[in-house]
Design a protein around this motif. Structure first.
Motif, short mmCIF file in Angstrom:
data_model
loop_
_atom_site.label_atom_id
_atom_site.label_comp_id
_atom_site.label_asym_id
_atom_site.label_seq_id
_atom_site.Cartn_x
_atom_site.Cartn_y
_atom_site.Cartn_z
N HIS A 74 0.86 -1.20 0.00
CA HIS A 74 0.00 0.00 0.00
C HIS A 74 0.89 1.23 0.00
O HIS A 74 1.46 1.59 1.03
CB HIS A 74 -0.91 -0.02 1.25
N HIS A 76 1.63 5.32 -2.07
CA HIS A 76 1.29 6.40 -3.00
C HIS A 76 2.63 7.01 -3.44
O HIS A 76 2.88 8.20 -3.24
CB HIS A 76 0.42 7.46 -2.31
N ILE A 106 -4.79 16.22 0.61
CA ILE A 106 -4.61 15.57 -0.69
C ILE A 106 -4.65 16.59 -1.84
O ILE A 106 -3.87 16.50 -2.79
CB ILE A 106 -5.70 14.49 -0.88
N TYR A 146 -3.66 11.23 -7.30
CA TYR A 146 -3.25 12.63 -7.16
C TYR A 146 -3.43 13.37 -8.49
O TYR A 146 -2.86 14.44 -8.69
CB TYR A 146 -1.80 12.74 -6.70
N SER A 324 0.19 11.69 5.02
CA SER A 324 -0.04 10.99 6.28
C SER A 324 1.05 9.99 6.64
O SER A 324 0.99 9.40 7.73
CB SER A 324 -1.39 10.26 6.21
O1 NIG Z 1 -3.67 6.47 2.94
N1 NIG Z 1 -6.17 8.23 3.37
C1 NIG Z 1 -6.05 8.63 2.24
N2 NIG Z 1 -4.95 8.61 1.53
C2 NIG Z 1 -3.65 8.62 2.08
C3 NIG Z 1 -3.20 10.00 2.40
C4 NIG Z 1 -2.92 10.76 1.19
C5 NIG Z 1 -2.46 12.17 1.45
O2 NIG Z 1 -2.69 12.73 2.54
O3 NIG Z 1 -1.85 12.69 0.51
C6 NIG Z 1 -3.56 7.65 3.24
O4 NIG Z 1 -3.39 8.01 4.41
#
Ligand code: NIG
Ligand code: FE
Length: 415
Positions: A74, A76, A106, A146, A324
């Protein structure tokens, strides 16, 4: 044939999904060896009995511990810009949700990603992936989310595809257009979802194989249970299997939805309840925990022991993202899982290998040490797996092997 000799401890992680109550029950072999042929593990056992075939190459593990390559299930990892101002705002007392409700969070990263070229996104992510590899990570799931326009979401997924070609880590792409509602659609959430989840978009993702999974941030700052159900069910018809950001900030029934949809994984779970646990259990959904995120935000951890006691397969990921969890190191997250969630080091290792592979549907090939499994392996500079997690912050990885080839040697052996 390549034979790893002189292994102080070989951890025989079984293929996932490993149910919670069995995660601590893993055998280890001391003074071990392991043989690789054609990218696969073909033999393992005592070093005394190591096969000696003519022309075989040997690699001395130097009395280090050997574990499966880590799977970060998991992340990003494709993003632009940073958000340290939010880090400071939270230290001063604001919550993650409050910052999002005030237009930060975000959306700040979305603006940065829209402005950034594919070439630059690739250059940024390549450096991150290089460092992740050096921490022993050989497979990484990466979400879009994003971009939040059809073109920008596609741009992110093409970036992931290019990254997979340019470096050794195997990448798993996930479509996360339902991450938040972009500013230009404020108050028109359903219009936004109709646009991003139009048949033509989903057909293109399927036909070009741009994503394997579809994820939704089901939360009061993002999408309702009903909206999440609608888009995940539709994406599933186009072959994108469901995942969910569930029960992170509040309890809205997201983990119950994950069970209802037989999601591959339900992720976060800081606020899961008994109903959610039962739902995941019935659906064989992997519970993905992200303790680095709670550590980074300074909030409560998911009830990991309850999930293990309920016999759910539990996985760990970094949730690497600029808001986060600005944490690239999965071994650090494993240490946090030990001290803050009371997972044993062996449970944390199974969570970051076999069960993380199950969370990205690769458990038949990745995440285990067994004949027939792909030879993704890590040689550590410590003699056993407990010592690894006992030293958070030190990179104990000496050698990383992907598909039977040495792809990184981050730390020279310490004398
Ligand atoms: O997994 N919770 C939502 N998405 C991300 C945070 C993404 C961000 O703050 O850019 C997460 O914590
Ligand atoms: Fe996330």
């Amino acid at each position: 044939m390549l034979t790893l000799r002189n292994i102080a401890e070989l951890v025989l992680v079984p293929p996932g999904p490993v149910p919670g109550r069995a995660m601590g029950d893993v055998r280890t072999v001391t003074s071990a060896a392991l043989a690789i042929e054609d990218e696969r593990i073909v033999w393992m056992g005592s070093d005394r009995d190591a096969p000696r075939s003519p022309g075989a190459q040997e690699l001395d593990a130097g009395d280090g511990c050997v574990v499966p390559g880590l799977v970060d299930c998991h992340t990003h990892t494709v993003f632009a810009g940073t958000r340290e101002h939010e880090f400071v705002e939270r230290i001063r007392g604001k919550s993650y949700a409050q910052i999002a409700e005030e237009g930060g969070g975000i959306r700040v990263t979305v603006e940065a990603v829209r402005r950034t070229s594919s070439q630059e996104l690739i250059a940024l992510a390549l450096r991150r992936l290089r460092r992740m590899l050096h921490h022993g990570v050989t497979t990484v799931e990466i979400k879009s989310g994003y971009g939040l326009t059809v073109d920008d979401e596609l741009k992110m997924l093409y970036v992931v595809r290019e990254l997979a070609r340019l470096q050794p880590i195997e990448l798993v792409p996930t479509f996360l257009a339902a991450h938040t509602v972009p500013a230009e659609y404020a108050g028109r959430t359903d219009d936004y979802l109709d646009t991003l989840f139009a048949d033509a978009v989903l057909a293109r993702l399927r036909d070009e194989r741009l994503a394997e999974f579809c994820d939704v941030f089901c939360e009061r700052t993002a999408f309702t249970v009903e909206q999440s159900r609608r888009v995940l069910a539709k994406a599933k018809r186009y072959g994108l299997r469901p995942k969910l950001h569930a029960d992170q900030i509040s309890q809205m029934g997201a983990s119950a939805l994950a069970g209802e949809l037989a999601a591959v994984s339900a992720d976060h779970l800081e606020h899961i309840d008994d109903h959610g646990i039962d739902a995941l259990h019935g659906a064989e959904t992997v519970a993905v925990l992200l303790p680095g995120c709670s550590f980074f935000l300074g909030v409560q951890q998911a009830p990991a022991r309850r999930l293990l006691d309920a016999d759910l397969p539990v996985a760990l990921g970094t949730d690497y993202n600029p808001g986060s969890s600005m944490i690239e190191s999965l071994p650090l997250v494993m240490s946090i899982a030990c001290t803050q969630m009371r997972l044993t080091p062996l449970e944390a290792l199974v969570a970051a290998t076999a069960n993380a592979a199950a969370a990205v549907d690769r458990h038949r090939r990745l995440g285990a040490v067994q004949p027939g499994m792909q030879a993704d392996l890590v040689i550590l500079d410590v003699p056993d797996h407990r010592r690894w997690m006992y030293e958070p912050g030190r990179n104990c990885v000496r050698t990383v092997i992907k598909r039977g080839q040495v792809v990184a040697e981050p730390s020279a052996r310490e004398e």
